[in-house]
Enzyme design. Sequence first.
Site, PDB file in Angstrom:
ATOM      1  CG  LEU A 182      31.284  -1.613  17.330  1.00 12.99           C
ATOM      2  CD1 LEU A 182      29.801  -1.553  17.051  1.00 12.99           C
ATOM      3  CD2 LEU A 182      31.648  -0.722  18.499  1.00 12.99           C
ATOM      4  CB  VAL A 208      39.188  -0.298  23.306  1.00  9.10           C
ATOM      5  CG1 VAL A 208      38.035  -0.407  24.304  1.00  9.10           C
ATOM      6  CG2 VAL A 208      40.518  -0.403  24.036  1.00  9.10           C
ATOM      7  CB  CYS A 209      36.332   0.828  18.893  1.00  8.51           C
ATOM      8  SG  CYS A 209      36.645   2.439  19.644  1.00  8.51           S
ATOM      9  CB  THR A 210      37.881  -4.015  17.151  1.00  6.59           C
ATOM     10  OG1 THR A 210      38.290  -3.024  16.198  1.00  6.59           O
ATOM     11  CG2 THR A 210      37.641  -5.339  16.431  1.00  6.59           C
TER      12      THR A 210
END
Length: 220
Positions: A50, A45-47
Amino acid sequence: MPGLTLGDVVPDLELDTTHGKIRLHDFVGDAYVIIFSHPADFTPVCTTELSEMAGYAGEFDKRGVKLLGFSCDDVESHKDWIKDIEAYKPGRRVGFPIVADPDREAIRQLNMIDADEKDTAGGELPNRALHIVGPDKKVKLSFLFPACTGRNMAEVLRATDALLTAARHRVATPVNWKPGERVVIPPGVSDEEAKARFPAGFETAQLPSNKCYLRFTQVD
């Protein structure tokens, strides 16, 4: 400052980032800054988040708004992860700094700790927090999402536009407002003052209460 919330001044932290060391208040300067945390590098999810923030970076830059990411991983991990982020959606460049906070001190002071999520060693992790900080170093808006739910960057941009419009014109923005749409005049502004401040005029909604509190106007 574990209870950091709207209206609070952010602490003047010294931070290690992918762009070198910074002091938070110096970084903010006279601008609005979006401070956003993610639980960990090299996570799905973070990828996507960002990458999407990198895609919107040009829009924020047009508005004079700075971006500052936060995570507990170290700078070298961030730099390696950025290669994955940029490869995920080719053409998007992560040009904003990402803070390394391995001792968790910054995320504690910025009220970004997730009460439930831990790393494999049992260490604290940040949630998906986002603070918009004004030139006065105060928190103007906050979003708080759990690790399982990615943020909507279009909404972050819309909310930023709403804050900038409200600050510039001393107005408020109604539900689902988008740039170019009508804004509302705050209750503390008299009709006489509104006539002087808003040359385009204003329209008062006719309501059963006969109270003239819902007034719309147009601003640039």
